[in-house]
Each structure stands twice: as structure tokens, then as C-alpha cells.
Design a protein around this motif. Structure first.
Motif, PDB file in Angstrom:
ATOM      1  N   THR A  54     136.079  59.426   5.143  1.00 11.02           N
ATOM      2  CA  THR A  54     137.432  59.951   4.930  1.00 11.02           C
ATOM      3  C   THR A  54     138.064  59.310   3.701  1.00 11.02           C
ATOM      4  OG1 THR A  54     137.640  60.107   7.332  1.00 11.02           O
ATOM      5  CG2 THR A  54     139.671  60.335   6.055  1.00 11.02           C
ATOM      6  N   ASP A  55     137.968  57.985   3.632  1.00 10.99           N
ATOM      7  CA  ASP A  55     138.577  57.253   2.523  1.00 10.99           C
ATOM      8  C   ASP A  55     137.971  57.672   1.181  1.00 10.99           C
ATOM      9  OD1 ASP A  55     139.959  56.000   4.518  1.00 10.99           O
ATOM     10  OD2 ASP A  55     139.136  53.993   4.196  1.00 10.99           O
ATOM     11  N   TYR A  56     136.676  57.928   1.194  1.00 12.55           N
ATOM     12  CA  TYR A  56     135.989  58.330  -0.043  1.00 12.55           C
ATOM     13  C   TYR A  56     136.366  59.758  -0.426  1.00 12.55           C
ATOM     14  CZ  TYR A  56     132.086  58.831  -3.380  1.00 12.55           C
ATOM     15  OH  TYR A  56     131.314  59.037  -4.504  1.00 12.55           O
ATOM     16  N   MET A  57     136.286  60.646   0.565  1.00 12.76           N
ATOM     17  CA  MET A  57     136.511  62.080   0.303  1.00 12.76           C
ATOM     18  C   MET A  57     137.912  62.377  -0.215  1.00 12.76           C
ATOM     19  SD  MET A  57     134.048  64.220   0.500  1.00 12.76           S
ATOM     20  CE  MET A  57     134.760  65.832   0.786  1.00 12.76           C
ATOM     21  N   THR A  58     138.926  61.702   0.355  1.00 19.61           N
ATOM     22  CA  THR A  58     140.294  61.994  -0.094  1.00 19.61           C
ATOM     23  C   THR A  58     140.436  61.642  -1.573  1.00 19.61           C
ATOM     24  OG1 THR A  58     140.931  59.857   0.828  1.00 19.61           O
ATOM     25  CG2 THR A  58     141.496  61.802   2.110  1.00 19.61           C
ATOM     26  N   ARG A  59     139.850  60.515  -1.993  1.00 19.49           N
ATOM     27  CA  ARG A  59     139.906  60.136  -3.410  1.00 19.49           C
ATOM     28  C   ARG A  59     139.062  61.088  -4.254  1.00 19.49           C
ATOM     29  NH1 ARG A  59     140.613  55.682  -0.415  1.00 19.49           N
ATOM     30  NH2 ARG A  59     142.041  54.056  -1.157  1.00 19.49           N
ATOM     31  N   LEU A  60     137.905  61.461  -3.724  1.00 20.07           N
ATOM     32  CA  LEU A  60     137.027  62.357  -4.490  1.00 20.07           C
ATOM     33  C   LEU A  60     137.715  63.682  -4.799  1.00 20.07           C
ATOM     34  CD1 LEU A  60     134.286  63.151  -5.736  1.00 20.07           C
ATOM     35  CD2 LEU A  60     133.480  63.727  -3.432  1.00 20.07           C
ATOM     36  N   MET A  61     138.435  64.220  -3.836  1.00 15.09           N
ATOM     37  CA  MET A  61     139.101  65.513  -4.066  1.00 15.09           C
ATOM     38  C   MET A  61     140.208  65.390  -5.115  1.00 15.09           C
ATOM     39  SD  MET A  61     137.238  67.570  -2.562  1.00 15.09           S
ATOM     40  CE  MET A  61     138.124  69.114  -2.811  1.00 15.09           C
ATOM     41  N   ARG A  62     140.873  64.212  -5.176  1.00 16.90           N
ATOM     42  CA  ARG A  62     141.841  63.985  -6.256  1.00 16.90           C
ATOM     43  C   ARG A  62     141.135  64.015  -7.610  1.00 16.90           C
ATOM     44  NH1 ARG A  62     144.104  58.773  -3.335  1.00 16.90           N
ATOM     45  NH2 ARG A  62     144.761  59.831  -1.434  1.00 16.90           N
ATOM     46  N   ALA A  80     128.243  63.387   0.126  1.00 21.68           N
ATOM     47  CA  ALA A  80     129.208  63.036   1.164  1.00 21.68           C
ATOM     48  C   ALA A  80     129.009  63.918   2.392  1.00 21.68           C
ATOM     49  CB  ALA A  80     130.631  63.170   0.632  1.00 21.68           C
ATOM     50  N   GLU A  81     128.756  65.201   2.172  1.00 23.78           N
ATOM     51  CA  GLU A  81     128.509  66.106   3.311  1.00 23.78           C
ATOM     52  C   GLU A  81     127.262  65.681   4.076  1.00 23.78           C
ATOM     53  OE1 GLU A  81     128.440  70.075   1.713  1.00 23.78           O
ATOM     54  OE2 GLU A  81     130.603  70.045   1.273  1.00 23.78           O
ATOM     55  N   LYS A  82     126.199  65.352   3.314  1.00 19.43           N
ATOM     56  CA  LYS A  82     124.935  64.932   3.946  1.00 19.43           C
ATOM     57  C   LYS A  82     125.124  63.614   4.712  1.00 19.43           C
ATOM     58  CE  LYS A  82     121.581  67.746   2.609  1.00 19.43           C
ATOM     59  NZ  LYS A  82     120.740  68.426   3.609  1.00 19.43           N
ATOM     60  N   GLY A  83     125.838  62.673   4.084  1.00 19.44           N
ATOM     61  CA  GLY A  83     126.055  61.375   4.718  1.00 19.44           C
ATOM     62  C   GLY A  83     126.885  61.488   5.977  1.00 19.44           C
ATOM     63  N   LEU A  84     127.936  62.295   5.892  1.00 16.63           N
ATOM     64  CA  LEU A  84     128.809  62.475   7.052  1.00 16.63           C
ATOM     65  C   LEU A  84     128.054  63.163   8.193  1.00 16.63           C
ATOM     66  CD1 LEU A  84     131.632  61.943   8.103  1.00 16.63           C
ATOM     67  CD2 LEU A  84     132.390  64.097   7.093  1.00 16.63           C
ATOM     68  N   ALA A  85     127.147  64.065   7.849  1.00 17.40           N
ATOM     69  CA  ALA A  85     126.334  64.719   8.885  1.00 17.40           C
ATOM     70  C   ALA A  85     125.493  63.685   9.634  1.00 17.40           C
ATOM     71  CB  ALA A  85     125.433  65.788   8.257  1.00 17.40           C
ATOM     72  N   GLU A  86     124.971  62.682   8.915  1.00 15.87           N
ATOM     73  CA  GLU A  86     124.218  61.603   9.565  1.00 15.87           C
ATOM     74  C   GLU A  86     125.111  60.836  10.534  1.00 15.87           C
ATOM     75  OE1 GLU A  86     120.747  60.676   9.051  1.00 15.87           O
ATOM     76  OE2 GLU A  86     120.865  62.718   8.242  1.00 15.87           O
ATOM     77  N   VAL A  87     126.315  60.498  10.069  1.00 15.02           N
ATOM     78  CA  VAL A  87     127.257  59.740  10.918  1.00 15.02           C
ATOM     79  C   VAL A  87     127.591  60.538  12.167  1.00 15.02           C
ATOM     80  CG1 VAL A  87     129.600  58.788  11.065  1.00 15.02           C
ATOM     81  CG2 VAL A  87     128.227  58.415   9.005  1.00 15.02           C
ATOM     82  N   ARG A  88     127.908  61.820  11.984  1.00 15.41           N
ATOM     83  CA  ARG A  88     128.289  62.667  13.133  1.00 15.41           C
ATOM     84  C   ARG A  88     127.145  62.829  14.121  1.00 15.41           C
ATOM     85  NH1 ARG A  88     131.397  66.977   9.273  1.00 15.41           N
ATOM     86  NH2 ARG A  88     133.485  66.071   9.415  1.00 15.41           N
ATOM     87  N   GLY A 148     128.430  52.613   8.103  1.00 18.44           N
ATOM     88  CA  GLY A 148     128.590  54.059   7.989  1.00 18.44           C
ATOM     89  C   GLY A 148     129.498  54.578   9.095  1.00 18.44           C
ATOM     90  N   SER A 149     130.768  54.862   8.754  1.00 20.77           N
ATOM     91  CA  SER A 149     131.709  55.315   9.780  1.00 20.77           C
ATOM     92  C   SER A 149     132.442  56.551   9.285  1.00 20.77           C
ATOM     93  CB  SER A 149     132.737  54.209  10.074  1.00 20.77           C
ATOM     94  OG  SER A 149     133.550  54.015   8.929  1.00 20.77           O
TER      95      SER A 149
END
Lengths: 351, 594
Positions: free
Chosen positions: B219-227, B459-467, B213-214
Motif C-alpha cells: 500500500t505504502d509503495y503503490m500510493t507513492r507510485l501512482m503519484r 507490485a501486482e505480482k508481489g501483492l498476489a504472493e502476499v494475498r 512482505g505485508s
């Protein structure tokens, strides 16, 4: 620039007859749609120079959907192949081959129906009918190559791989051995590249496909997982993961990478992304003839790893200490990078 | 009021037709029909599957920790759903709760699976049934009308007429067909970021995942998701235009593939803030899933209780190649809460293969007949391919509310944020009038948008855990000597359950039930037909071809709307024993090469 034409334009296309009705999950068909080097649409449209014209009869995405004996019947191509009406064709088999002889009646798996009896034609019967007429026979996925998951101990169907069924030294009428592309599923580009190679060979522009003794393309399956794994540095330093979410080497948690022939960590799963031990997934050896039984329970440490990891643990600790000394040194900039009136780089200014 | 099935009568004037194997589906399924060309309807239909592998047989005695690796291989397009479901069942059996980040990562992987799978099936498999080439060969009159019909949402998707949409779906040549293939690839990249590889995951384990979890992972997931989010802003209106047109062009088309509303959904995407994977709390955490479990009968939500759903599952035989296990040892007499468990429940099933000749009057398939017992009837629930049941149950339950997605009690609202070239967009899936082919397909597109929206939340929830530095993704566990476990999730095509019994630390019994056994099931011991059989039997024929050139496109649309996961076959003799032999010039992938 004159482009070399592979064959005269009036040559018939090479047909690809794809049987997905072995004991399969269609995962290899699906995986091939992920290939980008080259992609299925590039292969089909001949987007690479020198590729021969082809006609694909592939259940997964075929346009044809008519009723048996009527308009646009998909299965009719297979009968044509049997009758010698389409030549040349490449036969692709997906899924393990069950043993249909071990039971009094019925079928483990069928593909199309026999018009005489109305009963399904077994997949092994199709192989008997088509293999002798094929330019080449390709086994896609570990099930078709070696039996795979469905040939696990205790299975009721007596499943096996295509070489077990046809014979390991079987060759096509063109002298080509069974071409085996293992993987569960196949790494997408591994298969599209092998298929492309065979098409170039059929067009006369490539030599006999190089295969190893397990009938795998040598340039794809010549190295082990471990040789291409970016966690091998941790192994060398004797640093082994104790939990599955650690970035270190997974060999003590079930990874068989050191003895498995597969290029996934090196090549990535698709577009260089993903993989197995390189991204935290133990190698369960899904490309190997011994899969799955010789590698279970998957999450236990491979017996051979116990000894070698002990050795690497001992010298790895020394290596790690030495590296940390050097590492500290190379983490510092040379002393001549500074502000001030004086130049200390060793250059003698003429002013 | 459910449409009634008519008997085939004395057989005069009926034409037997077989499609085998049915292309553009996954796996091996057969459909055998009798068609009444005078009345332009399908009189009878039998669904048959011609492949048996025997997972429940060869898994016995193996280490329970191998279960997710093995069961993933059940399916080559949704194997990760099996791996996930198995991991859920193992978590329950071992009493382990993964760290929250582990669950968010699985949710993101599974959301990507929905986004990939529905996209490739909708545009590259089922979409071909609605492409210009197919419509030209089956309903030239409809194509002519499509040429003259402006697409209402041309501004959103860029295709001027309905015929332009159809042309874009032509295999390989169609621009949108090719774009969808590319979309199916970057969505699989998203999947691989979270689960290692597709379709059989490498980084899934009981207790969590091996994924690191980094910040980079997200980032890699989110950029594709927004496409993908931007892509869906074009695709939802595109399919609305296409499917609405068919109602308009062919009055009565709502009857194609229609059956009574009998929908099952086992819920998907757990909320780690509530889910502890215990059987005791399953009813509660099941209702917190981001797709709500439920059974919908005739438009009413019967239950959202996973415990009740579990206890209602029955496996009937009747037309399949197995010996009954009646009277054999019962593995689980009571569930962990003390409720009695039926002998016909998957926990107590024995799989005893009995290969034999195919006989449509008796045994004709390797598929069993799963049913849901509501205390009175053994209901032949279907999943409608997955999305329609998921949206229907979620809409009625009104429990999901994460901003990007809100269930209202009568609809599901999907709010997609601004993307590079398109503004914020709101879609609302409203409960349709029918459970039919077109609405199953429409729901598939809406569910793609739904998956993208839920993925944004995860993704927001997961990224909050990482941060926050909580990067643990896996938790230790011990395998007990004796235990039971059950996993519930929604595979792409619908309901999925894994029932496991552990004895002496080994698998004593393991029965996965994917959606296709429900949909493709055969006539059961009570004579009730399975969903495909039932839906095809009610299908009118709109195709303009004579029996000699007949493709059966309406039947194919009915069957494919369920997104089948096995090869399909149906036999064809013209009444009076004359066999039709007309062959068409091949199209599709043939002859496009240079």
C-alpha cells in the motif's frame, strides 16, 4: 514581532567549500539531497529564521561549469579560500584521506589541477592548504570521519579519516574541533541538522557544538541502535530470528545494534520510513570507527551476542509466558458491556 | 555512417581547455580537450579520472557473503545496483534461488532507484544545462526564440512557452526544479520501503531480502507510485518539447555528443517465474528480464544472449595507471558450460595499481578500458547513460510484453493507467536517428515512465504472493569452498557486471564493472578512444561566447548526457600559451540566501 537579525546585512556570506574527492562514492552528497529536516533548499535560501546567508560550492549540484581559468570556474573558489579572499568558510570533506607518501609518484586522489605543473592537486594537499583557514572543518560520512570501507584491511592506499590525518585534538582557528558526522551514507537529516547547528553557532545564536570523544554530535549519536530499535521487545522475550525474513530480533544473524552508536532505527531513514534492523536489515555498524573490519563477516553472529542472547533466552521464556497470561486477560472486554434490560456497570440509576 | 575523428593537426589555432572537476555529475572524471574555435569544433578529447580506491584489491580473502555490503559502497548514487548485482552473483555461486516475493521486492526497489536517480539527474543536474539562466549566458539568441515559441504540449505540463520550461529549471528558484527535488525524496521513500535505506541497502541478502512482505508494504509503495505515474504524464511531454526545440533552434544540434551506435545493455529486473540464477540457464532467463539484454551495433541487435555477452567482455589497458597481468595466474579457464574464458576477462583480471604522473600522451587515468569482443573487433561500447541503450535493446528484441510495457521490435510502448487527475496515457519511445546528447536525455525521461510501468506489474505480482499467503522472502544457503558466480544487471547509468571467484570459502577474485568504466574509458591498447572521448571529439560548438567567456556548454551537455559517475577535468590554455583568466559573477547556489 521583531525578528532578531543574526548579523548586519553587509556581513559577507559564509561560504561552504565541499571537497568530494577523498576516496568517496559521493553517497553522502547524494544522501543530503534527501534531507527534509531541513532540506538543502531551505538551508540555501535561509528559510529558517536566524540562519546566516551562505554560498555553497558543492560539486554535486553546482551551477558553475566553466573551464579552468575561464568563465564560471568551480575550482576557483577553493583557490580563493586558500588566498584568504573568502572568509569565513566551512570546509566539508567527503571520502577517506589516502596516504600519498607511500609511493614514489602519482596520486591516489586529486581535486583540480596545479596550474604550474598540470598535475592533479591531491586532496590531502587541499586539506593542508584550507583547514588552517577554515571556520570549521566537517567530515561527512564514515570514510571522512574514520576511514570507512576504503580503509579496510588489505587496502592499497593507506586510507584514513580526517582526525587521523589532522590530529584528533585539532581545532580550527575559531577553536572548533573537527565535526564528525559518520554513517555510510550519512542519515540525511543527521547531516543537515549538524550543518544548520554550525551555521547558528557561526551566527552567534548557538553555543559550541556538543561533540563526544569521537567528535560526533552528542544529540545524534548518544544512544545505540538497539536502544532505539523496535525489535528490542523480541530480544527481551528471547525471540531471535532464524531466517532473515523474520520480524523478530536479528542479533543472532549478524546485527551489531546493541553496541553501535546510531539513531537510524529511532529516526527512520527518511520521513520516518526505512532503517536497518527495524525493517529487517542487520546493523553492520557503518557509523563506527571500527567499521568495517571489526564487524566482518557481517552475516555472522557477533561474538558478544552469543552470551547475552543465551541469558535473554532463559528469562525471556518466563517473561513471555507471564505476558501471554496477562495478554489473554487484557484481550477480553469487561463483563458490563452487553445488551439487555439490566445495567451492570456499577452505576445506580435514580429512575 | 559513423562520423570521423579529425587529428588535431599541428596545433596551430587550437585552444586547450580543461574542466576539473566537472560539477553536476557523480564522482571524479577529467576531460582534457583541444578546441578549434575557427571551425567551431572539438578536435581532441581525453577523459581522466583522479580517484583510485581499490575494491578488487581489498576484497580478496574476505567472506563472500560480505560482497554486496562492500560493493554497494562503490557508488553513492547507484550503490544498490551493485548490492543487487552482487547478490545475483552470490545466488549463482551458492546455488540458491530466492522465493518469488524476494525477487519482486528487489525489482520494486530497483525500479524506484531508476525513478529516483533519473529524476534527480535529469532535472537537478543535467537540466541546469538547459535552464533559462544557462541558456541566457551561453545562447541569448536561443533564449529569445524560446520566449516566442509556444510549448506544443502546454496542455499536458502547464508551461506556455519553451522559455517558461527553461525558467522552471533554474536552480532552486525554478518551480519544477524544486518539485523534482521533492519527487527525488518520495521515490527514495519507495526505495527504502523495499530495501531499507538509500543508497546502501540494509535488507538485501544473498537468498532474498529481510523486508517483511505485508499488505501495508505494498500500500505504502503503490500510493507513492501512482503519484509518480501522474508526475510522468507531465514530464514526458515537457522534455519532448524542450529537446525538440533545440533541434529547431540550433540546426545541426544532432551532432552534439554524437557517436556511432555502439550500445550495450546487460538486462535488468529478473522474472522469478523463469530466473533460477544458474549459469547453465542464464541465456534463457536473461531473455525473460523486464529490460532485455543486448548489444546494438550500427542499429542492429547483435545478441540478446547473456552467456555470449559474458564471454565477450575484455578488459584492456593502454592509458591507465595499472601494470598488466598478462601471464599471471588464470582463475577461470572455462565457464560452467565448458566454454573457454579469455585471460583478459574480469574473472581472470588482476588489479595491480601503478600510481604515476599524468601524461596525456601515455597514461592519464585510473579508469581501465573495458571492451566487448565480437570475434573481430574490440568494441568500445557505451551505455549512453543507460536508458537509451536499455530502450534500444529492448525495443529491437521485442520480448517484453507485460501490458503496461510492450516491446514492438521497433519501439517500446508504455501504457500508464488512469491517475487522480489524468486519464490513461500511452507513450511510445521510437528508435531515434542518432546516438547523441539530446536523444540520451530524451531516453532518460522515457525510461522513467518505463520504470514506473514495470513497477506497476511487479507490485501486482508481489501483492498476489502476499494475498496468497506466500510471504517468505529469503531462502537458506551454504557457501561452497570453490565456486564462480556472475551477476548481470543494469545500473542506472547502464551495464553492470560482477564477477566473483570463490576458493577455500573466501573471495579469491572479485571484479565489478559498472557503466562508467565503459563510458569514461581511455584510449585502449589499440588506440581506440573511449566513448566520452569519441563523443566529445565529434562535438560542434554552438555557444555564442568568445573564447574569453566560453563555458563549453555544448561539451558539458555532451559529457553530462552520459550521466557520468566520476569527477571530470579538462585543461585550458589559449593558443600561444596565454591563459584566460576572466571570471564570472557566481550564480546558482550562491547569493540566494536572505
Amino acid at each position: 514581532m521583531v525578528q532578531e537579525t543574526p548579523a548586519p546585512a553587509e556581513d559577507p556570506p559564509i561560504h561552504i567549500l565541499w571537497i568530494n574527492a577523498g576516496l568517496s562514492c559521493d553517497g553522502d552528497s547524494v544522501s543530503l539531497t534527501a534531507a527534509m529536516q531541513p532540506s538543502i533548499e531551505e538551508i540555501v535560501t535561509g528559510a529558517l529564521p536566524g540562519l546566516p546567508k551562505i554560498a555553497v560550492h558543492w560539486p554535486l549540484i553546482d551551477f558553475e561549469c566553466g573551464p579552468v581559468g575561464g568563465a564560471d570556474t568551480f575550482i576557483e573558489w577553493f583557490f580563493k579560500g586558500e588566498r584568504g579572499e573568502i572568509d569565513p568558510f566551512v570546509l566539508v570533506v567527503e571520502g577517506s584521506i589516502p596516504n600519498e607518501k607511500i609511493k614514489p609518484e602519482g596520486y591516489w586522489c586529486g581535486f583540480g589541477d596545479n596550474p604550474e605543473t598540470g598535475q592533479p592537486i591531491t586532496t590531502s594537499e587541499w586539506i593542508d592548504r584550507l583547514a588552517p583557514k577554515a571556520l570549521a572543518v566537517v567530515a561527512i560520512g564514515t570514510c571522512a570521519t574514520y576511514g570507512g570501507i576504503h580503509a579496510m584491511e588489505g587496502n592499497p592506499t593507506g586510507a584514513m579519516g580526517l582526525p587521523d590525518y589532522l590530529g584528533w585534538d585539532w581545532t580550527s582557528k575559531a577553536g572548533i574541533p573537527i565535526v564528525c558526522v559518520p554513517g555510510c551514507p550519512i542519515q540525511p537529516d543527521n547531516f543537515s541538522e549538524t550543518l544548520t547547528y554550525l551555521l547558528y553557532q557561526a551566527a552567534g545564536s548557538a553555543p559550541m557544538i556538543p561533540l563526544d570523544d569521537k567528535l560526533r554530535p552528542t544529540w545524534l549519536f548518544g544512544q545505540t541502535v538497539h536502544e532505539g530499535c523496535d525489535r528490542a521487545g523480541y530480544y527481551e522475550q528471547g525471540q531471535f530470528a532464524k531466517t532473515y525474513d523474520s520480524p523478530k530480533c536479528l542479533v543472532k544473524l549478524g546485527c551489531w545494534g546493541p553496541v553501535v552508536k546510531c539513531n537510524v532505527p529511532k529516526r527512520g531513514w527518511m520521513a520516518g520510513i526505512g532503517g536497518c534492523p527495524n525493517v529487517g536489515g542487520i546493523c553492520i555498524a557503518c557509523t563506527m570507527p571500527g567499521f568495517p573490519d571489526k564487524f566482518m563477516p557481517f552475516m555472522d553472529e557477533p561474538p558478544g551476542a552469543k552470551l547475552s542472547s543465551k541469558a535473554s533466552g532463559a528469562y525471556g521464556a518466563v517473561v513471555r509466558r507471564l505476558r501471554s497470561v496477562t495478554g489473554h486477560t487484557v484481550d477480553q472486554e469487561p463483563k458490563w458491556r452487553h445488551t439487555g434490560e439490566k445495567l451492570t456497570t456499577g452505576y445506580r440509576p435514580p429512575w | 555512417m559513423a562520423p570521423k575523428t579529425q587529428p588535431a593537426g599541428d596545433g596551430s589555432g587550437l585552444v586547450e581547455m580543461a574542466w576539473d572537476p566537472i560539477t553536476r555529475i557523480v564522482g571524479s572524471l577529467g576531460i582534457h580537450t583541444k578546441i578549434d574555435f575557427k571551425q567551431k569544433r572539438v578536435a581532441e578529447c581525453y577523459s581522466t579520472s583522479s580517484v583510485f580506491r581499490g575494491y578488487s584489491v581489498f576484497m580478496r580473502g574476505k567472506d563472500p557473503r560480505d560482497a554486496h555490503f562492500i560493493t554497494s559502497r562503490i557508488c553513492g548514487i547507484c550503490g544498490d545496483n551493485h548490492a543487487t548485482c552482487s547478490v545475483y552473483a552470490q545466488n549463482m555461486a551458492y546455488g540458491v534461488k530466492p522465493p518469488p516475493l524476494g525477487d519482486w521486492i528487489i525489482n520494486l526497489g530497483e525500479s524506484a532507484e531508476y525513478m529516483f536517480d533519473h529524476n534527480i539527474f535529469q532535472e537537478n543536474l543535467v537540466g541546469v544545462d538547459y535552464c533559462e539562466k544557462m541558456v541566457r549566458e551561453t545562447n541569448p539568441g536561443v533564449l529569445e526564440l524560446a520566449e516566442r515559441t509556444p510549448a506544443p504540449h502546454a496542455g499536458e505540463h502547464g508551461y506556455k512557452t519553451i522559455a517558461d520550461i527553461m525558467r522552471s529549471l533554474n536552480p532552486i528558484e525554478g518551480e519544477f526544479y524544486r518539485e523534482a527535488l521533492q519527487v527525488s525524496r518520495y521515490t527514495r521513500e519507495m526505495f527504502c520501503l523495499m530495501e531499507g535505506r538509500h543508497v546502501h541497502p540494509s535488507t538485501l541478502y544473498p537468498g532474498g531480502v529481510g523486508t517483511i512482505g505485508s499488505v501495508q508494504l505494498f500500500t505504502d509503495y503503490m500510493t507513492r507510485l501512482m503519484r509518480y505515474v501522474e508526475f510522468m504524464k507531465r514530464v514526458v511531454p515537457l522534455h519532448d518539447d524542450l529537446f525538440d526545440f533545440f533541434y529547431e533552434a540550433l540546426p545541426g544540434y544532432e551532432e552534439v555528443g554524437r557517436r556511432r551506435v555502439l550500445l550495450g545493455c546487460w538486462g535488468a529486473l529478473n522474472d522469478p517465474e523463469h530466473c533460477d540464477y544458474t549459469y547453465a540457464n542464464m541465456t534463457d532467463w536473461g531473455r525473460k528480464m523486464f529490460v532485455t539484454p543486448g548489444v546494438v551495433v550500427d542499429g542492429k541487435l547483435v545478441t540478446t544472449d547473456l552467456t555470449e555477452i559474458n564471454l565477450g567482455i575484455r578488459i584492456l589497458l593502454g592509458s591507465s595507471y595499472y601494470d598488466d597481468w598478462q601471464g599471471q595466474e588464470q582463475f577461470v579457464t572455462h565457464d560452467p558450460l565448458g566454454n573457454p574464458v579469455d585471460p583478459r576477462h574480469p574473472w581472470n583480471q588482476h588489479t595491480i595499481p601503478a600510481p604515476q604522473k599524468r601524461n596525456f600522451d601515455d597514461k592519464y587515468s585510473w579508469v581501465m578500458s573495458p571492451r566487448w569482443f565480437d570475434g573481430k573487433d574490440h568494441l568500445a561500447l557505451d551505455t549512453g547513460g543507460g536508458p537509451i541503450a536499455r530502450l534500444w535493446a529492448t525495443a529491437l528484441a521485442g520480448l517484453v510484453d507485460v501490458g503496461y510495457v510492450q516491446a514492438t521490435g521497433h519501439s517500446v510502448v508504455i501504457n500508464l493507467p488512469r491517475t487522480m487527475t489524468k486519464p490513461e496515457t500511452r507513450f511510445e519511445w521510437k528508435i531515434p536517428k542518432w546516438s547523441n546528447a539530446l536523444e540520451r536525455n530524451r531516453a532518460r525521461t522515457y525510461f522513467q515512465a518505463y520504470s514506473a510501468a514495470i513497477a506497476l506489474h511487479c507490485a501486482e505480482k508481489g501483492l498476489a504472493e502476499v494475498r496468497a499467503g506466500r510471504t517468505q522472502t529469503w531462502e537458506k544457503f551454504e557457501v561452497p569452498d570453490e565456486a564462480v558466480g556472475v551477476g548481470f544487471t543494469e545500473a542506472v547509468r547502464g551495464v553492470l557486471s560482477h564477477h566473483m571467484v570463490i576458493r577455500d570459502g573466501k573471495i579469491a577474485n572479485y571484479h565489478p564493472y559498472p557503466p562508467t568504466p565503459w563510458n569514461a574509458s581511455t584510449r585502449d591498447t589499440y588506440g581506440t578512444p573511449g566513448p566520452y572521448e569519441d563523443a566529445v571529439q565529434n562535438t560542434p560548438i554552438f555557444e555564442e561566447n568568445t573564447p574569453e567567456n566560453f563555458k563549453g556548454i555544448d561539451i558539458m551537455r555532451a559529457v553530462r548526457s552520459f550521466d557520468p559517475c566520476l569527477p571530470c577535468g579538462v585543461h585550458m590554455y589559449v593558443g600561444g600559451g596565454k591563459t584566460v583568466k576572466t571570471m564570472h559573477v557566481p550564480t546558482g547556489l550562491s547569493g540566494l540566501g536572505g
